[in-house]
Enzyme design. Structure first.
Site, PDB file in Angstrom:
ATOM      1  N   ARG A  20       0.822  -1.223   0.000  1.00  0.00           N
ATOM      2  CA  ARG A  20       0.000   0.000   0.000  1.00  0.00           C
ATOM      3  C   ARG A  20       0.857   1.274   0.000  1.00  0.00           C
ATOM      4  O   ARG A  20       1.942   1.297   0.579  1.00  0.00           O
ATOM      5  CB  ARG A  20      -0.966  -0.024   1.203  1.00  0.00           C
ATOM      6  CG  ARG A  20      -1.931  -1.198   1.085  1.00  0.00           C
ATOM      7  CD  ARG A  20      -2.899  -1.247   2.242  1.00  0.00           C
ATOM      8  NE  ARG A  20      -3.843  -0.149   2.217  1.00  0.00           N
ATOM      9  CZ  ARG A  20      -4.779   0.050   3.149  1.00  0.00           C
ATOM     10  NH1 ARG A  20      -4.869  -0.778   4.175  1.00  0.00           N
ATOM     11  NH2 ARG A  20      -5.611   1.065   3.062  1.00  0.00           N
TER      12      ARG A  20
ATOM     13  N   ASP B 230     -15.585   2.413   2.329  1.00  0.00           N
ATOM     14  CA  ASP B 230     -15.371   1.047   2.827  1.00  0.00           C
ATOM     15  C   ASP B 230     -16.588   0.149   2.582  1.00  0.00           C
ATOM     16  O   ASP B 230     -16.503  -1.074   2.747  1.00  0.00           O
ATOM     17  CB  ASP B 230     -15.054   1.068   4.329  1.00  0.00           C
ATOM     18  CG  ASP B 230     -13.696   1.704   4.608  1.00  0.00           C
ATOM     19  OD1 ASP B 230     -12.870   1.785   3.682  1.00  0.00           O
ATOM     20  OD2 ASP B 230     -13.462   2.130   5.752  1.00  0.00           O
TER      21      ASP B 230
ATOM     22  N   ARG C 155      -9.798  -3.416  -4.371  1.00  0.00           N
ATOM     23  CA  ARG C 155     -11.200  -3.836  -4.195  1.00  0.00           C
ATOM     24  C   ARG C 155     -12.024  -3.729  -5.475  1.00  0.00           C
ATOM     25  O   ARG C 155     -13.138  -4.254  -5.511  1.00  0.00           O
ATOM     26  CB  ARG C 155     -11.847  -3.065  -3.039  1.00  0.00           C
ATOM     27  CG  ARG C 155     -11.354  -3.558  -1.687  1.00  0.00           C
ATOM     28  CD  ARG C 155     -12.048  -2.879  -0.529  1.00  0.00           C
ATOM     29  NE  ARG C 155     -11.577  -3.447   0.736  1.00  0.00           N
ATOM     30  CZ  ARG C 155     -11.653  -2.827   1.907  1.00  0.00           C
ATOM     31  NH1 ARG C 155     -12.196  -1.620   1.985  1.00  0.00           N
ATOM     32  NH2 ARG C 155     -11.220  -3.417   3.005  1.00  0.00           N
TER      33      ARG C 155
END
Ligand code: S3P
Length: 429
Positions: free
Chosen positions: A123, A317, A348
Protein backbone atom coordinates in the site's frame (compact mmCIF):
# COMPACT_ATOMS: atom_id res chain seq x y z
CA UNK A 1 -5.53 -21.66 4.52
CA UNK A 2 -8.82 -22.39 6.19
CA UNK A 3 -11.91 -22.99 4.05
CA UNK A 4 -15.29 -22.27 5.56
CA UNK A 5 -18.53 -23.70 4.16
CA UNK A 6 -21.02 -20.81 4.22
CA UNK A 7 -24.76 -20.93 4.83
CA UNK A 8 -26.73 -20.62 1.59
CA UNK A 9 -30.38 -20.39 0.53
CA UNK A 10 -31.54 -18.70 3.73
CA UNK A 11 -35.33 -18.26 3.91
CA UNK A 12 -35.32 -15.12 6.11
CA UNK A 13 -33.28 -13.13 8.65
CA UNK A 14 -34.86 -11.78 11.79
CA UNK A 15 -33.44 -10.30 14.97
CA UNK A 16 -31.41 -7.59 16.63
CA UNK A 17 -27.67 -6.99 16.63
CA UNK A 18 -25.39 -4.70 18.58
CA UNK A 19 -22.61 -4.19 16.03
CA UNK A 20 -19.07 -3.86 17.47
CA UNK A 21 -17.40 -0.53 18.16
CA UNK A 22 -16.23 1.71 15.34
CA UNK A 23 -12.77 0.79 14.06
CA UNK A 24 -11.68 4.33 13.10
CA UNK A 25 -12.78 5.73 16.46
CA UNK A 26 -11.22 2.86 18.45
CA UNK A 27 -7.81 3.44 16.80
CA UNK A 28 -7.96 7.16 17.53
CA UNK A 29 -8.94 6.61 21.18
CA UNK A 30 -5.70 4.65 21.79
CA UNK A 31 -3.51 7.13 19.95
CA UNK A 32 -4.93 10.29 21.52
CA UNK A 33 -5.22 8.62 24.94
CA UNK A 34 -1.51 7.72 24.77
CA UNK A 35 -0.37 11.32 24.12
CA UNK A 36 -2.87 12.84 26.57
CA UNK A 37 -2.00 13.53 30.17
CA UNK A 38 -3.71 11.13 32.57
CA UNK A 39 -6.01 8.15 32.42
CA UNK A 40 -8.32 7.85 29.41
CA UNK A 41 -11.06 5.23 29.47
CA UNK A 42 -12.76 3.77 26.42
CA UNK A 43 -15.99 1.77 26.36
CA UNK A 44 -17.26 -0.37 23.48
CA UNK A 45 -13.70 -0.52 22.08
CA UNK A 46 -13.39 -2.72 18.99
CA UNK A 47 -11.21 -5.67 19.97
CA UNK A 48 -10.51 -6.58 16.34
CA UNK A 49 -7.02 -7.41 15.08
CA UNK A 50 -6.42 -3.94 13.60
CA UNK A 51 -7.13 -2.03 16.81
CA UNK A 52 -5.12 -4.58 18.81
CA UNK A 53 -2.18 -3.72 16.52
CA UNK A 54 -2.55 -0.07 17.58
CA UNK A 55 -2.56 -1.07 21.26
CA UNK A 56 0.53 -3.22 20.72
CA UNK A 57 2.45 -0.39 18.99
CA UNK A 58 1.75 2.14 21.77
CA UNK A 59 2.57 -0.48 24.43
CA UNK A 60 5.97 -0.91 22.75
CA UNK A 61 6.47 2.83 23.27
CA UNK A 62 5.98 2.49 27.03
CA UNK A 63 2.27 3.28 27.35
CA UNK A 64 0.41 1.07 29.82
CA UNK A 65 -2.91 0.02 28.26
CA UNK A 66 -5.25 -2.30 30.18
CA UNK A 67 -8.04 -4.03 28.32
CA UNK A 68 -10.88 -5.96 29.86
CA UNK A 69 -13.08 -7.16 27.03
CA UNK A 70 -14.29 -3.97 25.33
CA UNK A 71 -13.28 -1.58 28.13
CA UNK A 72 -9.84 -0.05 27.78
CA UNK A 73 -7.81 2.14 30.12
CA UNK A 74 -4.89 4.08 28.67
CA UNK A 75 -2.35 5.57 31.06
CA UNK A 76 -1.37 8.55 28.91
CA UNK A 77 2.01 10.18 29.37
CA UNK A 78 1.51 13.44 27.49
CA UNK A 79 2.76 14.61 24.09
CA UNK A 80 6.41 13.77 24.84
CA UNK A 81 5.93 10.72 27.08
CA UNK A 82 6.42 8.04 24.44
CA UNK A 83 9.67 6.08 24.61
CA UNK A 84 11.85 4.90 21.75
CA UNK A 85 10.59 1.37 20.93
CA UNK A 86 13.17 -1.39 21.24
CA UNK A 87 11.47 -3.37 18.52
CA UNK A 88 9.88 -2.77 15.16
CA UNK A 89 6.34 -1.36 15.39
CA UNK A 90 4.19 -4.01 13.69
CA UNK A 91 0.93 -2.56 12.36
CA UNK A 92 -0.35 -5.91 11.05
CA UNK A 93 -2.99 -5.27 8.37
CA UNK A 94 -3.87 -1.77 9.54
CA UNK A 95 -3.46 1.24 7.26
CA UNK A 96 -5.03 3.53 9.87
CA UNK A 97 -2.48 2.46 12.50
CA UNK A 98 0.54 3.14 10.35
CA UNK A 99 -0.62 6.37 8.70
CA UNK A 100 -1.97 8.09 11.82
CA UNK A 101 0.86 6.87 14.04
CA UNK A 102 3.39 8.34 11.58
CA UNK A 103 1.97 11.79 12.37
CA UNK A 104 2.68 11.27 16.08
CA UNK A 105 6.11 9.69 15.48
CA UNK A 106 7.11 12.63 13.28
CA UNK A 107 6.94 14.75 16.43
CA UNK A 108 9.23 12.45 18.47
CA UNK A 109 12.99 12.90 18.51
CA UNK A 110 13.54 9.13 18.76
CA UNK A 111 13.98 6.57 16.01
CA UNK A 112 11.33 4.04 15.09
CA UNK A 113 10.71 1.48 12.37
CA UNK A 114 7.26 0.56 11.11
CA UNK A 115 6.11 -2.43 9.09
CA UNK A 116 3.07 -4.64 8.66
CA UNK A 117 1.80 -7.62 6.70
CA UNK A 118 2.05 -8.25 2.96
CA UNK A 119 -1.01 -6.10 2.23
CA UNK A 120 0.54 -3.13 4.08
CA UNK A 121 3.77 -3.71 2.15
CA UNK A 122 1.88 -3.14 -1.12
CA UNK A 123 0.00 0.00 0.00
CA UNK A 124 1.18 3.57 -0.77
CA UNK A 125 2.85 5.34 2.14
CA UNK A 126 4.21 8.26 0.14
CA UNK A 127 0.95 10.13 0.78
CA UNK A 128 1.89 10.53 4.45
CA UNK A 129 5.68 10.55 3.98
CA UNK A 130 5.66 13.64 1.74
CA UNK A 131 3.85 16.10 4.05
CA UNK A 132 5.78 14.83 7.10
CA UNK A 133 9.11 15.32 5.30
CA UNK A 134 7.94 18.82 4.39
CA UNK A 135 7.36 19.43 8.11
CA UNK A 136 10.91 18.30 8.86
CA UNK A 137 10.67 14.61 9.81
CA UNK A 138 13.38 12.30 8.48
CA UNK A 139 11.70 9.27 6.93
CA UNK A 140 13.14 6.52 4.80
CA UNK A 141 11.81 3.26 3.52
CA UNK A 142 11.65 0.85 0.65
CA UNK A 143 11.29 2.52 -2.77
CA UNK A 144 12.57 5.84 -1.33
CA UNK A 145 9.92 5.87 1.34
CA UNK A 146 6.97 4.84 -0.83
CA UNK A 147 6.56 1.45 0.85
CA UNK A 148 7.14 -0.23 4.23
CA UNK A 149 9.28 -0.89 6.18
CA UNK A 150 9.62 2.78 7.03
CA UNK A 151 11.97 4.42 9.52
CA UNK A 152 11.19 7.75 11.17
CA UNK A 153 13.22 10.17 13.20
CA UNK A 154 11.22 13.26 14.06
CA UNK A 155 11.43 16.22 16.37
CA UNK A 156 10.07 19.73 16.47
CA UNK A 157 8.21 20.26 13.20
CA UNK A 158 7.49 23.21 10.91
CA UNK A 159 3.80 23.98 10.42
CA UNK A 160 2.44 23.54 6.88
CA UNK A 161 -0.62 24.26 4.83
CA UNK A 162 -1.24 21.05 2.96
CA UNK A 163 -3.64 20.47 0.11
CA UNK A 164 -4.54 16.78 0.13
CA UNK A 165 -3.85 15.17 -3.25
CA UNK A 166 -6.37 12.39 -2.44
CA UNK A 167 -9.55 12.34 -0.36
CA UNK A 168 -8.10 10.56 2.67
CA UNK A 169 -8.95 10.88 6.35
CA UNK A 170 -5.80 8.95 7.18
CA UNK A 171 -3.58 11.56 5.52
CA UNK A 172 -5.62 14.46 6.96
CA UNK A 173 -5.36 12.94 10.45
CA UNK A 174 -1.63 12.22 10.08
CA UNK A 175 -0.87 15.85 9.18
CA UNK A 176 -3.12 17.23 11.95
CA UNK A 177 -1.46 15.01 14.57
CA UNK A 178 1.98 16.12 13.34
CA UNK A 179 0.65 19.69 13.48
CA UNK A 180 0.32 19.32 17.27
CA UNK A 181 4.13 19.00 17.33
CA UNK A 182 4.74 22.02 15.08
CA UNK A 183 5.69 25.58 15.97
CA UNK A 184 2.63 27.28 14.45
CA UNK A 185 -0.68 26.64 12.71
CA UNK A 186 -0.97 23.58 10.47
CA UNK A 187 -3.83 23.55 7.96
CA UNK A 188 -5.11 20.70 5.84
CA UNK A 189 -7.23 21.49 2.80
CA UNK A 190 -9.43 18.61 1.74
CA UNK A 191 -10.55 17.76 -1.80
CA UNK A 192 -13.76 16.22 -0.53
CA UNK A 193 -14.96 16.02 3.05
CA UNK A 194 -13.68 12.79 4.61
CA UNK A 195 -14.47 11.20 7.98
CA UNK A 196 -13.89 13.75 10.73
CA UNK A 197 -13.41 11.50 13.78
CA UNK A 198 -9.94 12.92 14.48
CA UNK A 199 -11.27 16.48 14.59
CA UNK A 200 -14.18 15.49 16.85
CA UNK A 201 -12.00 13.46 19.18
CA UNK A 202 -9.22 16.06 19.43
CA UNK A 203 -11.90 18.53 20.57
CA UNK A 204 -13.05 15.99 23.17
CA UNK A 205 -9.44 15.86 24.46
CA UNK A 206 -9.53 19.66 24.84
CA UNK A 207 -7.67 20.60 21.65
CA UNK A 208 -8.82 23.63 19.70
CA UNK A 209 -9.48 22.44 16.12
CA UNK A 210 -10.74 24.98 13.60
CA UNK A 211 -12.92 23.65 10.81
CA UNK A 212 -13.88 25.99 8.00
CA UNK A 213 -15.53 24.16 5.10
CA UNK A 214 -12.82 21.92 3.65
CA UNK A 215 -10.03 23.54 5.73
CA UNK A 216 -9.01 22.08 9.08
CA UNK A 217 -6.36 23.75 11.30
CA UNK A 218 -4.61 23.03 14.58
CA UNK A 219 -2.04 25.06 16.49
CA UNK A 220 1.06 23.26 17.69
CA UNK A 221 1.90 22.88 21.37
CA UNK A 222 -1.62 22.17 22.63
CA UNK A 223 -1.95 19.68 25.47
CA UNK A 224 -4.45 16.81 25.38
CA UNK A 225 -6.39 16.16 28.58
CA UNK A 226 -7.48 12.59 29.38
CA UNK A 227 -11.17 11.86 28.88
CA UNK A 228 -13.71 9.07 28.40
CA UNK A 229 -14.62 7.86 24.92
CA UNK A 230 -17.79 5.85 24.35
CA UNK A 231 -17.29 4.27 20.92
CA UNK A 232 -20.45 4.02 18.80
CA UNK A 233 -21.20 0.91 16.76
CA UNK A 234 -19.38 0.80 13.43
CA UNK A 235 -21.61 1.74 10.48
CA UNK A 236 -19.11 -0.06 8.21
CA UNK A 237 -19.83 -3.29 10.13
CA UNK A 238 -23.57 -2.55 10.30
CA UNK A 239 -23.50 -2.19 6.50
CA UNK A 240 -23.19 -5.97 6.04
CA UNK A 241 -26.38 -6.61 8.01
CA UNK A 242 -28.20 -3.66 6.43
CA UNK A 243 -27.60 -5.21 3.04
CA UNK A 244 -28.42 -8.70 4.33
CA UNK A 245 -31.78 -7.44 5.63
CA UNK A 246 -32.45 -5.65 2.34
CA UNK A 247 -31.74 -8.63 0.05
CA UNK A 248 -32.84 -11.75 1.95
CA UNK A 249 -36.57 -12.23 1.42
CA UNK A 250 -39.01 -11.63 4.31
CA UNK A 251 -36.23 -10.26 6.54
CA UNK A 252 -36.28 -7.70 9.32
CA UNK A 253 -32.95 -6.78 10.94
CA UNK A 254 -32.60 -4.32 13.82
CA UNK A 255 -29.21 -2.73 14.51
CA UNK A 256 -28.58 -0.94 17.80
CA UNK A 257 -26.32 2.04 18.55
CA UNK A 258 -24.90 2.59 15.05
CA UNK A 259 -22.59 5.57 14.45
CA UNK A 260 -24.29 7.98 12.06
CA UNK A 261 -21.57 10.58 11.54
CA UNK A 262 -22.59 12.30 8.28
CA UNK A 263 -19.07 11.77 6.87
CA UNK A 264 -19.70 8.02 7.14
CA UNK A 265 -23.40 7.56 6.40
CA UNK A 266 -23.35 7.43 2.58
CA UNK A 267 -24.60 3.82 2.68
CA UNK A 268 -27.88 5.03 4.22
CA UNK A 269 -28.36 7.52 1.36
CA UNK A 270 -27.68 4.77 -1.17
CA UNK A 271 -30.07 2.31 0.47
CA UNK A 272 -32.83 4.93 0.46
CA UNK A 273 -32.10 5.87 -3.15
CA UNK A 274 -32.31 2.19 -4.17
CA UNK A 275 -35.71 1.82 -2.51
CA UNK A 276 -34.73 -0.02 0.68
CA UNK A 277 -37.22 -0.14 3.55
CA UNK A 278 -35.13 1.46 6.30
CA UNK A 279 -36.12 3.15 9.56
CA UNK A 280 -33.75 5.43 11.45
CA UNK A 281 -34.30 6.12 15.14
CA UNK A 282 -31.81 8.68 16.47
CA UNK A 283 -30.45 7.41 19.74
CA UNK A 284 -30.63 9.33 22.95
CA UNK A 285 -27.82 7.48 24.73
CA UNK A 286 -24.68 8.98 26.18
CA UNK A 287 -22.59 9.39 23.04
CA UNK A 288 -22.00 13.15 22.80
CA UNK A 289 -19.47 13.69 20.05
CA UNK A 290 -20.68 11.26 17.43
CA UNK A 291 -24.32 10.95 16.33
CA UNK A 292 -25.81 7.49 16.84
CA UNK A 293 -29.07 5.78 15.79
CA UNK A 294 -30.91 2.47 15.96
CA UNK A 295 -31.70 1.17 12.47
CA UNK A 296 -34.33 -1.24 11.18
CA UNK A 297 -34.18 -2.68 7.69
CA UNK A 298 -36.63 -4.93 5.87
CA UNK A 299 -36.43 -6.73 2.58
CA UNK A 300 -37.87 -4.78 -0.38
CA UNK A 301 -37.67 -4.35 -4.14
CA UNK A 302 -34.52 -2.45 -5.12
CA UNK A 303 -33.51 -0.38 -8.14
CA UNK A 304 -30.07 0.47 -9.55
CA UNK A 305 -28.43 3.82 -8.88
CA UNK A 306 -25.37 5.95 -9.59
CA UNK A 307 -22.71 6.48 -6.91
CA UNK A 308 -19.96 9.05 -7.49
CA UNK A 309 -18.32 12.32 -6.48
CA UNK A 310 -18.50 13.56 -2.91
CA UNK A 311 -20.60 10.52 -1.92
CA UNK A 312 -17.61 8.21 -2.45
CA UNK A 313 -15.55 9.15 0.66
CA UNK A 314 -18.76 8.84 2.71
CA UNK A 315 -19.07 5.13 1.82
CA UNK A 316 -15.62 4.11 0.56
CA UNK A 317 -15.37 1.05 2.83
CA UNK A 318 -18.95 -0.03 2.02
CA UNK A 319 -18.45 -0.35 -1.75
CA UNK A 320 -17.86 -4.14 -1.68
CA UNK A 321 -21.18 -4.75 0.10
CA UNK A 322 -22.95 -2.10 -2.04
CA UNK A 323 -21.78 -4.04 -5.13
CA UNK A 324 -23.55 -7.10 -3.75
CA UNK A 325 -26.67 -5.00 -3.02
CA UNK A 326 -26.60 -3.81 -6.65
CA UNK A 327 -26.68 -7.41 -7.94
CA UNK A 328 -30.16 -7.63 -6.36
CA UNK A 329 -31.44 -4.31 -7.75
CA UNK A 330 -33.33 -3.97 -11.02
CA UNK A 331 -31.24 -2.19 -13.65
CA UNK A 332 -27.75 -0.77 -13.74
CA UNK A 333 -25.68 0.53 -10.80
CA UNK A 334 -22.67 2.62 -11.77
CA UNK A 335 -19.93 3.33 -9.22
CA UNK A 336 -17.29 5.87 -10.36
CA UNK A 337 -14.69 8.28 -8.88
CA UNK A 338 -13.58 5.40 -6.66
CA UNK A 339 -9.95 4.81 -7.76
CA UNK A 340 -8.97 4.76 -4.07
CA UNK A 341 -10.49 1.27 -3.94
CA UNK A 342 -7.36 0.05 -5.72
CA UNK A 343 -5.16 0.85 -2.70
CA UNK A 344 -7.27 -0.60 0.11
CA UNK A 345 -6.46 -3.90 1.91
CA UNK A 346 -6.75 -5.39 -1.60
CA UNK A 347 -7.49 -3.80 -4.97
CA UNK A 348 -11.20 -3.84 -4.19
CA UNK A 349 -12.25 -3.13 -7.78
CA UNK A 350 -10.52 -6.35 -8.84
CA UNK A 351 -11.39 -8.51 -5.84
CA UNK A 352 -15.08 -7.51 -5.75
CA UNK A 353 -15.53 -8.10 -9.49
CA UNK A 354 -13.57 -11.37 -9.49
CA UNK A 355 -15.32 -12.90 -6.49
CA UNK A 356 -18.88 -11.78 -7.25
CA UNK A 357 -18.46 -12.99 -10.86
CA UNK A 358 -17.65 -16.46 -9.48
CA UNK A 359 -21.12 -16.45 -7.87
CA UNK A 360 -22.82 -15.51 -11.13
CA UNK A 361 -23.09 -11.72 -10.74
CA UNK A 362 -23.11 -9.58 -13.88
CA UNK A 363 -20.43 -7.08 -12.89
CA UNK A 364 -17.61 -5.33 -14.73
CA UNK A 365 -14.61 -3.36 -13.56
CA UNK A 366 -14.04 0.16 -14.86
CA UNK A 367 -11.05 2.48 -14.54
CA UNK A 368 -12.41 4.09 -11.35
CA UNK A 369 -15.16 1.82 -10.12
CA UNK A 370 -17.54 -0.82 -11.43
CA UNK A 371 -20.84 -1.38 -13.19
CA UNK A 372 -23.33 -3.92 -11.87
CA UNK A 373 -26.24 -5.19 -13.97
CA UNK A 374 -29.13 -6.51 -11.90
CA UNK A 375 -31.03 -8.37 -10.90
CA UNK A 376 -29.18 -11.70 -11.01
CA UNK A 377 -29.72 -15.01 -9.25
CA UNK A 378 -26.51 -15.89 -7.43
CA UNK A 379 -25.28 -19.47 -7.76
CA UNK A 380 -22.37 -20.93 -5.78
CA UNK A 381 -18.71 -21.90 -5.84
CA UNK A 382 -15.43 -21.45 -4.02
CA UNK A 383 -14.66 -17.82 -3.23
CA UNK A 384 -11.70 -16.14 -1.56
CA UNK A 385 -11.37 -13.14 0.76
CA UNK A 386 -7.86 -12.40 -0.59
CA UNK A 387 -7.03 -11.65 3.08
CA UNK A 388 -9.41 -8.67 3.00
CA UNK A 389 -11.93 -8.59 5.88
CA UNK A 390 -14.57 -6.64 3.97
CA UNK A 391 -14.39 -8.97 0.95
CA UNK A 392 -14.77 -11.97 3.30
CA UNK A 393 -17.86 -10.50 4.99
CA UNK A 394 -19.42 -9.39 1.70
CA UNK A 395 -19.07 -12.93 0.31
CA UNK A 396 -20.57 -14.42 3.50
CA UNK A 397 -23.63 -12.18 3.03
CA UNK A 398 -23.78 -13.06 -0.69
CA UNK A 399 -23.90 -16.76 0.14
CA UNK A 400 -27.18 -16.23 2.05
CA UNK A 401 -28.94 -15.76 -1.29
CA UNK A 402 -26.91 -18.32 -3.29
CA UNK A 403 -28.78 -21.38 -4.53
CA UNK A 404 -25.88 -23.85 -4.25
CA UNK A 405 -22.86 -24.46 -1.98
CA UNK A 406 -20.37 -21.68 -1.27
CA UNK A 407 -16.95 -22.23 0.34
CA UNK A 408 -15.00 -19.23 1.62
CA UNK A 409 -11.20 -19.44 1.53
CA UNK A 410 -9.20 -17.32 4.00
CA UNK A 411 -12.23 -16.50 6.17
CA UNK A 412 -10.08 -15.59 9.21
CA UNK A 413 -9.35 -12.19 7.61
CA UNK A 414 -12.75 -11.14 9.05
CA UNK A 415 -11.16 -10.88 12.54
CA UNK A 416 -9.53 -7.63 11.45
CA UNK A 417 -12.72 -5.64 12.06
CA UNK A 418 -15.50 -7.99 13.20
CA UNK A 419 -14.37 -10.98 15.31
CA UNK A 420 -17.94 -12.09 16.15
CA UNK A 421 -19.37 -11.59 12.67
CA UNK A 422 -20.47 -15.22 12.16
CA UNK A 423 -21.98 -15.42 15.65
CA UNK A 424 -24.08 -12.32 14.87
CA UNK A 425 -25.06 -13.65 11.46
CA UNK A 426 -26.11 -16.97 13.00
CA UNK A 427 -28.28 -15.17 15.58
CA UNK A 428 -30.45 -13.77 12.77
CA UNK A 429 -31.24 -17.17 11.21
C1 S3P B 1 -9.92 5.45 7.68
C2 S3P B 1 -9.95 6.18 6.52
C3 S3P B 1 -10.22 5.57 5.21
C4 S3P B 1 -10.89 4.21 5.34
C5 S3P B 1 -10.19 3.35 6.35
C6 S3P B 1 -10.21 4.01 7.71
C7 S3P B 1 -9.63 6.16 8.96
O1 S3P B 1 -9.00 5.41 4.52
O2 S3P B 1 -10.93 3.56 4.09
O3 S3P B 1 -10.83 2.09 6.45
O4 S3P B 1 -9.86 5.58 10.03
O5 S3P B 1 -9.17 7.30 8.89
P1 S3P B 1 -8.36 6.58 3.63
O6 S3P B 1 -7.98 7.69 4.52
O7 S3P B 1 -7.15 5.93 2.98
O8 S3P B 1 -9.39 6.97 2.63
Amino acid sequence: MNVLPLTTNVSRLNGEIQVPGDKSISHRSIMLGSIAEGKTTVSNFLSGADCLSTISCFSKMGIVIDREKDFVTIHGKGAYGLQEPEQLLDVGNSGTTIRLMMGILAGQSFYSVLAGDESIARRPMVRTVLPLREMGAVIDGRMEGKRTPLSIRGGQLKPITYELPVASAQVKSCVLLAGLYSTGTTTVIEKEKTRDHTERMLAKFGVNVKVNGLNVSVDGGQKLKATHIDVPGDISSAAFFLVAGAIVKDSEVRLKNVGMNPTRSGIIDVLKEMGADIEIHPYSGNVEEEPVADLIIRNSTLRGTEIKGSLIPRLIDEIPIIALLATQAEGKTIISDAKELKVKETDRILTVVEELSKLGANIEATEDGMIVHGKTMLTGGTVNSHGDHRIGMMLSIASLICNSNVDLEDSEAINVSYPNFFEHLQSLM
